[in-house]
Design an enzyme around this catalytic site. Structure first.
Site: not given
Ligand code: GAL
Length: 675
Positions: A317, A121, A368, A365-366, A159-160
């Site tokens: 977030e 991504r 996280h 991200e599993k 996103n970001e």
């Molecule tokens: C952010 C991102 C999220 C996710 C998150 C994990 O930077 O916007 O989509 O990846 O990190 O920490």
């Protein structure tokens, strides 16, 4: 109620007067049965806002211009029926495979010339016309369909922006950079002058000769690199604005935002961007291994509030526990989740959201953390999530209230970009390090900080610190000078005010932009060896990394170097300028020495230092009649403080005793009358 009225005019989260709680929700990764379970659990945890659709471009547009809204229709209906509001994402941070197959020229190219592939991504070349068209097209479709959907109360674009990459050296970007430069300079003569291209014979005779500053044999033209940074931030901003305007056509009143990374995005000029979003939204992740990461969190939150012009903002977030992308992903300890969330809230966030509701089973991200971890509802994390939801539901009275700061730190991304370029007098010149050092010292003294741009109105602050302000343009310099001459107190750290807009050394002795206000001239920079230290007299301690041969013109020397290459020369100075004062420290002082210096500056400016017990964070949000004081204890020892007059506990409603004890690793929130 009065606090909230202005916000209800459309500048903030519409709808109910509750603290917004929730996070990113990625239903495309789950089946309907799981959705139903999730919604049940969200209600149990007090979730009232989720961000949906951020990575679902291929679900809503499986083939170019063929749309399928089945999944979004269903999930939005279910969420709406459960009274959970939606912050609808535009999915443009993850273009589908069909996009890449059809438009390969949209792939970004790194400075080293590597063309990046897909399968992950992140950003496309921000200047690709195909990307911009496709992103606006899918956004327009979403906005047309959901612009007046009752569950969709706000919009989350992309996103970001700027992460994981921002600058691209592809052909589209080069062409767009030339156009941007023509707009900025008008003529090649002006560009050649601004970039100082006479140096190393870099003069341009045609616009088409100008390239992006890709990796070359030696150091690239630094003005060109700085302009490429500015261009990149602007190119990304154009992408945001195009999507925002497409949404606006169908959703005339809903707030539209995008998630910033306040102190952690090296490529975006958020001062400029903040003017384009309806409400500032920020993402923050702890640097897990750093024991002072709660201080960095506060710094990020204070910058977010400052970007928002002091108005409330959204914590879009953060994590309930460990992330998955640091070298050692340290889990949060018991209570840390609440302390982190409440610190953001205390510093002005009116919404507390996480990445993400349910932990992913597949993909990058599993590992996280999430509000609902793999371990499910029996986990400590889930229980803390539920508790936090209950606590936040009792803090609605604080919505819209403001944090007041009497002290500011100058934050200039342009200056940071410039200082980060190569071939500076020492590798120790590090803006981030000095910002953190000054901020941390002020944090420990219990001083609440606003961040300001050099051109901002400063007269409302008792003291302004400039820990690293290498690049200072004429407007910023004039603004700072008038703050001091009008009675302000300024404290500047070394290697500030050295260059102007194009990284050109200002004429005469440094610091050209601050020479008059500081009342001194630097005859020569005297960087120190790696482990070398220098002793200062008059009890000012020890310096490292840097020293200077300072000649005072009108300033008074408060301390001189006792040792090192500048022995006998002034080290710390103070200059009376107009009716104000300008302090200067020409070496790197840390720890107790830095705190003592800052304390002297604050004292001279009449700022009362609260000096809370070590590790205790104390912040106040004030409304018209009531104020909320947050006591967040980052130490494992209990702390006892005087309660504000007439206070009651915000969570239990019971009257506070004259003294309040905050348990180790815990927090207390007291409400009291303003005044
Ligand atoms: C952010 C991102 C999220 C996710 C998150 C994990 O930077 O916007 O989509 O990846 O990190 O920490």
């Amino acid at each position: 109620m009065t606090m909230y009225t202005q916000l209800e005019k459309g500048t903030f989260i519409p709808g109910r007067r509750e603290v917004r709680y929730g996070g990113d929700y990625n239903p495309e990764q789950w089946n309907r049965e799981t959705w139903l379970e999730d919604i049940e659990l969200m209600r149990h945890a007090g979730v009232n806002l989720v961000s949906v659709g951020i990575f679902s471009w291929v679900m809503v547009e499986p083939r170019e211009r063929e749309y399928d809204f089945t999944f979004l229709d269903e999930i939005l209906e279910l969420l709406g029926a459960a009274d959970i509001d939606v912050d609808l994402g535009t999915p443009t941070a993850a273009p589908p495979a069909w996009f890449w197959a059809k438009y390969p020229d949209a792939h970004p190219v790194t400075r080293e010339g590597v063309r990046l592939g897909n399968g992950s991504r992140g950003m496309v070349s921000p200047s690709s016309p195909e990307y911009r068209r496709a992103a606006v097209a899918v956004t327009e479709q979403l906005a047309a369909r959901y612009g007046s959907h009752p569950a969709v109360i706000m919009w989350h674009v992309h996103n970001e922006y700027g992460a994981p990459i921002s600058d691209s050296y592809d052909d589209y970007s080069v062409a767009a950079f030339r156009t941007w430069l023509e707009g900025r300079y008008g003529t090649l003569e002006a560009l050649n002058a601004a970039w100082g291209t006479a140096f190393w014979g870099q003069v341009y005779g045609e616009w088409s000769e100008i390239d992006a500053p890709r990796l070359s044999a030696s150091v690239s033209n630094q003005a060109q690199r700085l302009d490429f940074q500015r261009f990149t931030s602007d190119a990304l901003l154009e992408c945001f604005i195009a999507e925002r305007d497409a949404i606006r056509r169908h959703a005339p009143t809903a707030p539209i935002t995008t998630n910033f990374m306040a102190t952690n995005c090296p490529s975006i000029d958020y001062w400029k961007w903040a003017k384009e979003v309806d409400i500032v939204a920020n993402d923050h992740y702890l640097v897990a291994e750093r024991l002072d990461n709660h201080v960095l969190l506060s710094m990020d939150a204070d910058l977010s509030r400052s970007l928002a012009g002091g108005r409330p903002w959204i914590l879009m977030e953060h994590s309930t526990s460990a992330v998955n992308w640091q070298p050692r992903n340290i889990a949060k300890r018991r209570g840390e989740l609440a302390r982190n969330s409440l610190a953001h809230f205390a510093r002005g966030a009116d919404a507390v959201l996480f990445f993400q509701f349910r932990a992913s089973r597949y993909g990058a991200e599993k590992f996280h953390s999430a509000m609902l971890p793999h371990a499910g509802t029996s986990s400590r994390v889930w229980k803390e999530v539920v508790q936090l939801g209950a606590d936040l539901s009792r803090l609605g009275g604080a919505l819209g209230s403001r944090v007041q700061a009497r002290v500011a730190i100058v934050w200039s991304i342009e200056s940071f970009w410039a200082l980060d370029l190569e071939w500076r007098p020492s590798v120790e010149l590090n803006h981030r390090e000095r910002q953190e050092a000054f901020y941390a010292a002020l944090w420990a003294m219990g001083v609440t900080i606003d961040f300001v741009h050099p051109s901002h109105e400063l007269s409302g602050y008792d003291a302004v610190f400039a820990p690293s302000l290498y690049l200072l343009d004429a407007e910023g310099a004039a603004n700072i000078e008038s703050y001091v001459s009008g009675g302000g107190t300024l404290a500047v750290s070394y290697f500030s005010g050295i260059v102007g807009t194009n990284d050109e050394v200002l004429p005469g002795a440094s610091p050209g932009a601050l020479r008059e206000v500081l009342g001194l001239e630097i005859q020569e920079f005297l960087p120190l060896r790696e482990t070398e230290t220098v002793v200062l007299d008059n009890g000012f301690g020890t310096g490292s990394a840097w020293s200077e041969d300072v000649l005072v013109t009108s300033a008074e020397a408060l301390a001189s170097y006792e040792s090192g290459p500048a022995a006998g020369q002034p080290a710390i100075t103070r200059n009376r300028h107009g009716s104000g004062d300008a302090w200067y420290v020409s070496t790197k002082i840390d720890g107790a020495d830095l705190s003592a210096f800052i304390a002297q500056v604050l004292e001279s400016a009449g700022v009362v230092i609260g000096a809370p017990p070590a590790g205790l964070e104390v912040v106040t949000r004030a409304g018209d009649t009531e104020q909320y004081t947050f006591f967040i204890n980052h130490s494992s020892d209990a702390a006892t403080v005087a309660s504000p007059t007439g206070a009651r506990d915000a969570l239990t409603g019971s009257a506070a005793a004259p003294e309040t004890t905050i348990p180790g690793d815990g927090f207390r929130i007291l409400v009291s009358p303003v005044g």
